[in-house]
Scaffold this active site. Structure first.
Site, PDB file in Angstrom:
ATOM      1  N   THR A  15      41.679  42.986  10.806  1.00 23.25           N
ATOM      2  CA  THR A  15      41.579  43.363  12.879  1.00 23.25           C
ATOM      3  C   THR A  15      42.544  44.033  13.320  1.00 23.25           C
ATOM      4  O   THR A  15      42.847  45.001  13.965  1.00 23.25           O
ATOM      5  CB  THR A  15      41.792  42.048  13.530  1.00 23.25           C
ATOM      6  OG1 THR A  15      40.584  40.890  12.971  1.00 23.25           O
ATOM      7  CG2 THR A  15      41.707  42.695  14.862  1.00 23.25           C
ATOM      8  N   SER A  61      38.443  38.832   4.041  1.00 28.94           N
ATOM      9  CA  SER A  61      37.559  37.769   3.373  1.00 28.94           C
ATOM     10  C   SER A  61      37.108  38.284   2.187  1.00 28.94           C
ATOM     11  O   SER A  61      36.311  37.634   1.161  1.00 28.94           O
ATOM     12  CB  SER A  61      36.561  37.639   3.904  1.00 28.94           C
ATOM     13  OG  SER A  61      36.481  37.579   4.995  1.00 28.94           O
ATOM     14  N   ASP A  92      42.075  35.815   7.613  1.00 30.64           N
ATOM     15  CA  ASP A  92      41.192  34.753   7.080  1.00 30.64           C
ATOM     16  C   ASP A  92      41.674  33.802   5.584  1.00 30.64           C
ATOM     17  O   ASP A  92      41.977  33.296   5.612  1.00 30.64           O
ATOM     18  CB  ASP A  92      39.655  35.263   7.455  1.00 30.64           C
ATOM     19  CG  ASP A  92      39.125  35.576   8.803  1.00 30.64           C
ATOM     20  OD1 ASP A  92      39.673  35.289   9.467  1.00 30.64           O
ATOM     21  OD2 ASP A  92      38.055  36.402   8.033  1.00 30.64           O
TER      22      ASP A  92
HETATM   23  N1  ASP Z   1      37.635  38.949   9.413  1.00 33.71           N
HETATM   24  C1  ASP Z   1      39.705  39.611   9.367  1.00 33.71           C
HETATM   25  C2  ASP Z   1      40.446  39.490   8.093  1.00 33.71           C
HETATM   26  O1  ASP Z   1      40.129  38.445   8.002  1.00 33.71           O
HETATM   27  C3  ASP Z   1      40.014  39.048  10.922  1.00 33.71           C
HETATM   28  C4  ASP Z   1      41.666  39.085  10.948  1.00 33.71           C
HETATM   29  O2  ASP Z   1      41.969  40.419  10.313  1.00 33.71           O
HETATM   30  O3  ASP Z   1      42.153  38.723  11.328  1.00 33.71           O
HETATM   31  O4  ASP Z   1      40.538  40.905   7.669  1.00 33.71           O
END
Ligand code: ASP
Length: 342
Positions: A15, A61, A92
């Site tokens: 993010t 992820s 994540d």
């Molecule tokens: N889904 C995102 C990731 O882990 C969430 C984040 O960036 O905090 O890449």
């Protein structure tokens, strides 16, 4: 004149480096160089900042051992020329990657700080700016000509933690991480309050060694009341299984039903290491208390003590990649390598 520290930012995805597509509303990856231009405050920091990015930044992820190795290799290749490293990563799986890096980087004597954010950098209420700016400041900290941080840390929402002690605890709050079994290393308020006695100190004149072999054929099994024999027997007969982590109850308690003990004994007799980690967020496995764990201690299950699941998974994968003799594996796993357990 005092030399300005050289800091390398490594953007892997997440993010923090995303922007909202105004038409679709979806978050999309953003050019990392633009991101740096977005934060003019970075020019006010007393250090030289360079950056590198994964050629295809990924949502965390999708992180896997080959990506951990890519980060470790960037650090290795640039170790001489930089005084500190800041890794921008999705939140994540940040605790997994940061734990993996802590085990990969033996004899680390410079700061490696992981950070990210809950809101994209372009968002008005973003937490990304503070997380990034303070991470860079922490990576630049020097006292008595030595870097203050000589280990892998994770900085989020005003706290620097030992990376391999962290876990993501909230999908929504800015305070997304915690380190239930180890105190924060630095707290950011009006000043940076450094918890000197909790920081690791690198051994003098030791060369950085970067371990790059991980064994991914492991299982992570969370016990729950009612877990049945068929499921366990199915899981335990996974082909090519090299190691297993059990998330158990409380201080490491496991059902003492005969069929379960028997199934586990077969695995241990095959010299497959089995690690006992508690499902509790805080506290430790102690396989000397209840009959429901003493029997398992006696068959040779490894105590994860107060290790986090994230650190246990990455430590097990890395140790299995090192061809450690079976008769030494338990002792080695139960010994703290990078401050990940007591
Ligand atoms: N889904 C995102 C990731 O882990 C969430 C984040 O960036 O905090 O890449």
């Amino acid at each position: 004149m005092k030399k300005k520290p050289n800091i390398l930012l490594i953007y892997t995805g997440g993010t923090i480096g995303m922007i909202k597509n105004s038409e679709t509303g979806a978050l999309e990856n953003f050019n990392f160089n633009d991101l740096l231009e977005c934060i003019p405050e970075l020019n006010l920091l007393d250090c030289n900042i360079s950056s590198k990015s994964f050629s295809n930044p990924i949502d965390s992820s999708n992180m896997k051992p080959s990506n951990w190795i890519e980060i470790g290799t960037i650090i290795e290749d640039n170790y001489k020329n930089y005084d500190g490293f800041v890794i921008l990563h999705g939140s994540d799986t940040m605790s997994y990657t940061a734990s993996a890096l802590s085990f990969m980087l033996e004899n680390l004597s410079k700061p490696v700080i992981f950070t990210g954010s809950q809101l994209p950098i372009g968002d008005l209420r973003t937490d990304a700016k503070e997380n990034l700016i303070t991470s860079i400041q922490i990576a630049s900290l020097v006292e008595n000509n030595q870097p203050v941080v000589q280990e892998v840390g994770l900085y989020f929402e005003y706290k620097l933690y030992r990376a391999n002690r962290t876990t993501k605890i909230n999908a929504e709050h800015f305070e997304a991480f915690d380190s239930p079994n180890y105190p924060p290393l630095i707290i950011s308020g009006v000043n940076l309050s450094i918890n000197h006695q909790s920081l690791l100190t690198a051994k003098k004149n030791k060369k950085l060694v970067v371990h790059k072999i991980f064994e991914p054929n492991i299982l992570l099994v969370k016990l729950f009341p009612g877990i049945n024999k068929e499921t366990i027997n199915h899981l335990f007969s996974t082909p090519n299984l090299k190691g297993m982590i059990f998330e158990t109850y409380g201080s490491g308690n496991i059902t003492n039903e005969k069929w379960f003990l028997k199934a586990l004994k077969i695995i241990i007799d095959k010299k497959i290491p089995v690690v006992n980690v508690t499902q509790c967020a805080g506290g430790s496995v102690d396989m000397n208390i209840y009959s429901t764990n003493v029997i398992y201690r006696n068959i040779g299950i490894i105590s994860g003590k107060d290790i986090s699941t994230e650190a246990a998974v990455t430590k097990l994968m890395l140790m299995l990649g090192q061809n450690i003799p079976a008769n030494n594996f338990k002792t080695k796993f139960e010994t703290s390598l990078r401050g990940e357990m007591k």
